[in-house]
Write a protein that holds these residues in place. Structure first.
Motif, PDB file in Angstrom:
ATOM      1  N   ILE A 121      -5.729  -4.362  -2.390  1.00 38.80           N
ATOM      2  CA  ILE A 121      -5.072  -5.100  -1.403  1.00 38.80           C
ATOM      3  C   ILE A 121      -4.168  -6.294  -2.095  1.00 38.80           C
ATOM      4  N   SER A 122      -4.586  -6.760  -3.225  1.00 43.29           N
ATOM      5  CA  SER A 122      -3.834  -7.647  -3.816  1.00 43.29           C
ATOM      6  C   SER A 122      -2.410  -7.314  -3.987  1.00 43.29           C
ATOM      7  N   ALA A 124      -0.918  -4.900  -2.383  1.00 45.28           N
ATOM      8  CA  ALA A 124      -0.346  -4.966  -1.064  1.00 45.28           C
ATOM      9  C   ALA A 124       0.196  -6.497  -0.645  1.00 45.28           C
ATOM     10  N   VAL A 125      -0.449  -7.631  -1.187  1.00 45.70           N
ATOM     11  CA  VAL A 125       0.053  -8.972  -0.707  1.00 45.70           C
ATOM     12  C   VAL A 125       1.357  -9.200  -1.520  1.00 45.70           C
ATOM     13  N   ARG A 126       1.455  -8.636  -2.883  1.00 47.09           N
ATOM     14  CA  ARG A 126       2.554  -8.812  -3.609  1.00 47.09           C
ATOM     15  C   ARG A 126       3.670  -8.145  -3.063  1.00 47.09           C
TER      16      ARG A 126
END
Lengths: 182, 399
Positions: A121-122, A124-126
């Protein structure tokens, strides 16, 4: 009834063509901006070399795929069929159309459950931040304001120069691929 | 403003109120099972809370296949495998989790292994990997805060690989959540306060963040009301079963709300602070809530929903006496007043400085980790590193 059916088929085909084209444009533009922009390079620095990112429309595309090169930039891959380290799946072609025609921002598309993430998920956030920054550069401000949560503080000359560079690189990339294919 | 599209899902049967535990035997039989494995921790066992469940089941003709009471605060794949082995050895046919977030997450993961077979939990990590229903599963929360009894996610540490495995699937949801006031009656004051602030944050973020929708709004609004009306009452009179039940219900309602509308920057910062400084999750939520609301308000993103929350936060009289344009700010003030009261009563810290466990030089690191937290996507206002750092500085000493 028959005319109605033909009309909706034509619209459906046009949307699919638009999404497929935009996937190519966005993929190549991400490659271009990753070679130019410090902010994007900082976002990508968290990924290991050969990290692959894909965005695909379910069930069978269209989509895009990029791989992180040794110099830290992204390379657009013409074949998006393989499995990526991080894939953002868009649930339907209509959802992809809304997003890529900037009627629905990436964050709103997430909030509206239009997309699912397969991977970290991290990361994906980037990638969402990278996509937002790309949109800020390549879209007119009025359109970009609809596509992202908040328009970043970019000066007009910076936007014009960076935007022109990205478009130039995208066009060059398209042409060289066409030449190779010919 | 109406939302263009939303999804809402909560198939968990909520069994709440006096003598709720005594419904478990009937509910088990309705699912065709009679041999449950109880999963809990030493604290819950030691406080005698599991005894209420064991007795309620025994009186209803159900004996536990076994009781595993050694779930640590930060559970791991190894613990999950051990419990799955107990389940199989004892021929259990269902799971009853009695505890807080760690116990519930562990039980969800155990249910994956005992339902799918094998010992490789990592195989099922990720979103939507599970494709079929799992074994019958009941959850009895013993804190009023996490809302885990109604969320479809779990996180388990894989210590060998040094990673946290996330699991997300509607099949992780329990068949029933049993909310019985007896289970939270002995919670110490500081845990009562921190967990209630956790639930309040779930509700407030659910109501103000990007994926808010009419159904999650209804749950969030009512949860805020229950917490505002009953938290200080329970702090005053901890043995009040009615007040305890209200807080426990609020926690479940806030859980239903946020699991359908997600959370925002408070959680992004809270997760980061929890990982770096090892502070309890509820305390982290309480530390950041007003500062993030003020940040979102400054960005002009949450004025309307936050103004609406003044009604459940401060009551009808305050709401009516506050001019509409001041209601959002007054709502933040009401949260600050609640935190001041909790500080007075149980020293629940209001600032990072007051925790005594956070140093100023850690703020950039906390901001960095928060920037990569999944919750940040759903925050209504964009926040870059410098802005997140500014929020952290405000939370440092409230200046």
């Amino acid at each position: 009834m028959r005319i109605q059916q033909l009309k909706s088929q034509a619209i459906s085909r046009a949307k699919r063509l638009y999404v497929a084209t935009m996937m190519q444009v966005v993929g190549r533009a991400l490659q271009a901006i990753s070679q130019e922009d410090n902010e994007i390079q900082r976002e990508l620095s968290a990924f290991p070399e050969n990290f692959t990112f894909a965005m695909k429309v379910l069930p069978a595309g269209p989509g895009l795929m990029l791989r992180k090169a040794a110099d830290g930039s992204f390379i657009f891959l013409s074949d998006s069929d393989g499995e990526a380290d991080l894939t953002i799946y868009i649930k339907h072609i209509e959802h992809a159309f809304r997003m890529l025609s900037f009627q629905e921002s990436t964050a709103t598309a997430f909030a509206n459950d239009r997309m699912v993430v397969d991977g970290d998920i991290s990361s994906a956030v980037r990638m969402v931040r990278a996509l937002n920054r790309l949109e800020a550069f390549i879209l007119p401000k009025l359109v970009a304001e609809m596509a992202i949560k908040e328009y970043p503080s970019i000066t007009l000359p910076e936007k014009l120069i960076q935007g022109a560079r990205i478009y130039l690189r995208v066009a060059t990339n398209f042409l060289s691929e066409q030449r190779k294919a010919a | 403003m109406s939302k263009g599209y939303y999804e809402f899902f909560c198939p968990v049967k909520v069994i709440a109120g006096e003598a709720a535990l005594e419904h478990i035997p009937f509910e088990l039989s309705a699912l065709g099972v009679s041999n449950p494995l109880m999963i809990t921790d030493k604290g819950v066992r030691g406080a005698g809370l599991s005894d209420y469940v064991i007795t309620a089941c025994s009186e209803g003709g159900v004996e536990m296949a076994s009781i595993f009471d050694d779930v640590p605060p930060d559970s791991s794949t190894e613990v999950v495998r051990n419990i799955a082995a107990v389940y199989r050895e004892q021929g259990a046919d269902s799971i009853i989790a009695v505890g807080g977030g760690s116990v519930i997450d562990t039980a969800k993961a155990v249910n994956i292994l005992v339902s799918e077979g094998g010992d490789n939990l990592a195989k099922y990590s990720g979103a939507g990997v599970l494709k079929r229903p799992l074994k019958p599963f009941f959850v009895i929360p013993t804190t009023a805060g996490t809302g885990s009894e109604v969320t479809s996610v779990a996180v388990i540490a894989d210590r060998k690989k040094g990673v946290k495995l996330p699991f997300g699937s509607p099949f992780l949801l329990p068949n029933a959540a049993i909310i019985d006031p007896r289970m939270t009656l002995t919670l110490p004051a500081h845990i009562t306060a921190a967990t209630a602030m956790d639930a309040l944050t779930h509700a407030v973020e659910a109501y103000t963040c990007m994926a808010k929708n009419p159904l999650s709004d209804a749950y969030a609004f009512s949860a805020v009301k229950k917490i505002s009306e009953h938290l200080l009452e329970v702090m005053e009179n901890p043995k009040d079963p009615q007040g305890r039940l209200e807080l426990a219900q609020a926690s479940t309602m806030a859980g239903i709300a946020f699991s359908n509308s997600m959370v925002g920057l408070v959680h992004a910062l809270g997760h980061a602070l929890g990982v770096i400084c090892h502070l309890p999750h509820g305390m982290c939520m309480s530390l950041f809530l007003p500062y993030v609301l003020e940040y979102n308000l400054r960005k002009g993103k949450i004025r309307e929903p936050l103004a609406e929350l003044l009604l459940p936060l401060a009551g009808a009289r305050v709401y009516a006496n506050t001019p509409p344009e001041q209601r959002a700010r007054r709502a933040v003030a009401a949260i600050r007043e609640l935190r001041d009261e909790l500080f007075e009563r149980c020293k629940l810290p209001r600032t990072l400085k007051e925790t005594g466990k956070v140093s100023l030089d850690l703020l950039p690191k906390i901001a960095d980790v928060a920037m990569d937290d999944g919750s940040i996507i759903f925050n209504p206002a964009e926040a870059d590193f410098e802005e997140v750092l500014e929020v952290l500085k405000s939370a440092w000493d409230d200046m």
